[in-house]
Motif scaffolding. Structure first.
Motif, PDB file in Angstrom:
ATOM      1  N   UNK A   1      45.928  43.986  57.729  1.00  0.00           N
ATOM      2  CA  UNK A   1      46.328  43.979  56.317  1.00  0.00           C
ATOM      3  C   UNK A   1      46.463  42.572  55.724  1.00  0.00           C
ATOM      4  N   UNK A   2      47.028  41.636  56.491  1.00  0.00           N
ATOM      5  CA  UNK A   2      47.200  40.270  55.991  1.00  0.00           C
ATOM      6  C   UNK A   2      45.848  39.619  55.729  1.00  0.00           C
ATOM      7  N   UNK A   3      44.944  39.752  56.680  1.00  0.00           N
ATOM      8  CA  UNK A   3      43.578  39.222  56.565  1.00  0.00           C
ATOM      9  C   UNK A   3      42.899  39.813  55.326  1.00  0.00           C
ATOM     10  N   UNK A   4      42.984  41.135  55.187  1.00  0.00           N
ATOM     11  CA  UNK A   4      42.343  41.818  54.058  1.00  0.00           C
ATOM     12  C   UNK A   4      42.934  41.393  52.719  1.00  0.00           C
ATOM     13  N   UNK A   5      44.247  41.183  52.687  1.00  0.00           N
ATOM     14  CA  UNK A   5      44.897  40.748  51.447  1.00  0.00           C
ATOM     15  C   UNK A   5      44.421  39.369  51.037  1.00  0.00           C
ATOM     16  N   UNK A   6      44.315  38.455  52.003  1.00  0.00           N
ATOM     17  CA  UNK A   6      43.829  37.106  51.681  1.00  0.00           C
ATOM     18  C   UNK A   6      42.379  37.158  51.194  1.00  0.00           C
ATOM     19  N   UNK A   7      41.571  38.000  51.810  1.00  0.00           N
ATOM     20  CA  UNK A   7      40.177  38.124  51.368  1.00  0.00           C
ATOM     21  C   UNK A   7      40.124  38.672  49.942  1.00  0.00           C
ATOM     22  N   UNK A   8      40.970  39.637  49.640  1.00  0.00           N
ATOM     23  CA  UNK A   8      40.997  40.217  48.289  1.00  0.00           C
ATOM     24  C   UNK A   8      41.477  39.192  47.270  1.00  0.00           C
ATOM     25  N   UNK A   9      42.437  38.353  47.661  1.00  0.00           N
ATOM     26  CA  UNK A   9      42.934  37.327  46.742  1.00  0.00           C
ATOM     27  C   UNK A   9      41.827  36.348  46.373  1.00  0.00           C
ATOM     28  N   UNK A  10      40.948  36.060  47.301  1.00  0.00           N
ATOM     29  CA  UNK A  10      39.851  35.126  47.027  1.00  0.00           C
ATOM     30  C   UNK A  10      38.776  35.772  46.163  1.00  0.00           C
ATOM     31  N   UNK A  11      38.586  37.066  46.296  1.00  0.00           N
ATOM     32  CA  UNK A  11      37.558  37.748  45.509  1.00  0.00           C
ATOM     33  C   UNK A  11      37.967  37.892  44.055  1.00  0.00           C
ATOM     34  N   UNK A  12      39.247  38.077  43.818  1.00  0.00           N
ATOM     35  CA  UNK A  12      39.735  38.222  42.452  1.00  0.00           C
ATOM     36  C   UNK A  12      39.737  36.856  41.792  1.00  0.00           C
ATOM     37  N   UNK A  13      38.928  36.672  40.828  1.00  0.00           N
ATOM     38  CA  UNK A  13      38.812  35.369  40.177  1.00  0.00           C
ATOM     39  C   UNK A  13      39.787  35.198  39.024  1.00  0.00           C
ATOM     40  N   UNK A  14      40.623  36.186  38.798  1.00  0.00           N
ATOM     41  CA  UNK A  14      41.630  36.037  37.757  1.00  0.00           C
ATOM     42  C   UNK A  14      41.108  36.243  36.344  1.00  0.00           C
ATOM     43  N   UNK A  15      39.961  36.852  36.213  1.00  0.00           N
ATOM     44  CA  UNK A  15      39.406  37.090  34.883  1.00  0.00           C
ATOM     45  C   UNK A  15      39.883  38.441  34.386  1.00  0.00           C
ATOM     46  N   UNK A  16      40.262  38.508  33.141  1.00  0.00           N
ATOM     47  CA  UNK A  16      40.732  39.757  32.572  1.00  0.00           C
ATOM     48  C   UNK A  16      40.849  39.650  31.067  1.00  0.00           C
ATOM     49  N   UNK A  17      41.524  40.607  30.473  1.00  0.00           N
ATOM     50  CA  UNK A  17      41.661  40.662  29.022  1.00  0.00           C
ATOM     51  C   UNK A  17      42.319  39.410  28.462  1.00  0.00           C
ATOM     52  N   UNK A  18      43.190  38.772  29.228  1.00  0.00           N
ATOM     53  CA  UNK A  18      43.924  37.600  28.757  1.00  0.00           C
ATOM     54  C   UNK A  18      43.026  36.399  28.493  1.00  0.00           C
ATOM     55  N   UNK A  19      41.834  36.373  29.076  1.00  0.00           N
ATOM     56  CA  UNK A  19      40.912  35.254  28.845  1.00  0.00           C
ATOM     57  C   UNK A  19      40.466  35.174  27.393  1.00  0.00           C
ATOM     58  N   UNK A  20      40.406  36.332  26.725  1.00  0.00           N
ATOM     59  CA  UNK A  20      40.019  36.336  25.311  1.00  0.00           C
ATOM     60  C   UNK A  20      41.050  35.611  24.444  1.00  0.00           C
ATOM     61  N   UNK A  21      42.272  35.522  24.930  1.00  0.00           N
ATOM     62  CA  UNK A  21      43.360  34.934  24.156  1.00  0.00           C
ATOM     63  C   UNK A  21      43.774  33.560  24.673  1.00  0.00           C
ATOM     64  N   UNK A  22      42.900  32.918  25.431  1.00  0.00           N
ATOM     65  CA  UNK A  22      43.233  31.625  26.035  1.00  0.00           C
ATOM     66  C   UNK A  22      43.621  30.578  24.995  1.00  0.00           C
ATOM     67  N   UNK A  23      43.060  30.692  23.789  1.00  0.00           N
ATOM     68  CA  UNK A  23      43.387  29.699  22.761  1.00  0.00           C
ATOM     69  C   UNK A  23      44.686  30.018  22.031  1.00  0.00           C
ATOM     70  N   UNK A  24      45.239  31.218  22.228  1.00  0.00           N
ATOM     71  CA  UNK A  24      46.464  31.592  21.504  1.00  0.00           C
ATOM     72  C   UNK A  24      47.687  31.759  22.396  1.00  0.00           C
ATOM     73  N   UNK A  25      47.490  32.014  23.700  1.00  0.00           N
ATOM     74  CA  UNK A  25      48.640  32.115  24.599  1.00  0.00           C
ATOM     75  C   UNK A  25      48.573  31.016  25.639  1.00  0.00           C
TER      76      UNK A  25
END
Length: 142
Positions: free
Chosen positions: A71-95
Motif C-alpha cells: 500500500x505504501x509503495x502504491x500510494x507513492x506511485x499514485x502521488x507521482x502520477x497525480x499532477x495536481x491539475x483540476x478545476x482550480x487551475x482555471x482560477x489561478x489568476x484569481x485565487x
C-alpha cells in the motif's frame, strides 16, 4: 523544466517521503543521483517538491531504496502520477496558491473528519438535570 517556487502540499509530501526512504536506505544524495543518472541538485529539487519525478524513475528509485511492494509503495506511485491539475487551475489568476493547494488536497480526500474540542465540556442548557435544578427556583419566585 525549471524548479517551481511554490510546490503543492502533495509535491512536498512526496519529496519528504522519498528523502525519508533514501536516508533509511543509507544512501547519500550523490548515490541517489547516480541511480537516476542525474545530478545532486535534481535529487534535492525532487525531495523538496520543486521538481516532479516520472512514474518510471520513481519506480526505479523506490526499488533501489528498498521500499517493498504494498500500500505504501502504491500510494507513492499514485502521488507521482497525480499532477495536481483540476478545476482550480482555471482560477489561478484569481485565487492564491494556498487556496489552490487546499482545493487539490480536498479533491483527493476520501474521508471527512471533524474535531469539536468543546464537545462534552459544556453542559447542555436543555439537559434534564438543569431543568430540575432551575424548576424550584422558578416556583419560589412566582
Amino acid at each position: 523544466m525549471a524548479p517551481r517556487s511554490n510546490p503543492s502540499e502533495r509535491q512536498r509530501r512526496l519529496g519528504a517521503e522519498l528523502r525519508k526512504l533514501r536516508v533509511r536506505a543509507g544512501l547519500s544524495g550523490e548515490k541517489a543521483a547516480a541511480i537516476l543518472d542525474a545530478d545532486r541538485a535534481r535529487i534535492s529539487n525532487i525531495e523538496t517538491g520543486r521538481l516532479d519525478v516520472s512514474h518510471n524513475r520513481l519506480y526505479k528509485v523506490l526499488r533501489e531504496y528498498g521500499c517493498p511492494p504494498g500500500p505504501y509503495f502504491d500510494t507513492l506511485m499514485a502521488m507521482a502520477q497525480e499532477r495536481g491539475k483540476g478545476w482550480w487551475d482555471e482560477f489561478a489568476d484569481t485565487i492564491g496558491p494556498a487556496a489552490r493547494d487546499l482545493a487539490e488536497l480536498e479533491s483527493r480526500s476520501t474521508v471527512m473528519r471533524t474535531h469539536n474540542p468543546l464537545k462534552g465540556t459544556l453542559p447542555c442548557l436543555n439537559s434534564p438535570g438543569r431543568s430540575r435544578r432551575s424548576a424550584p427556583a422558578a416556583r419560589a419566585s412566582a
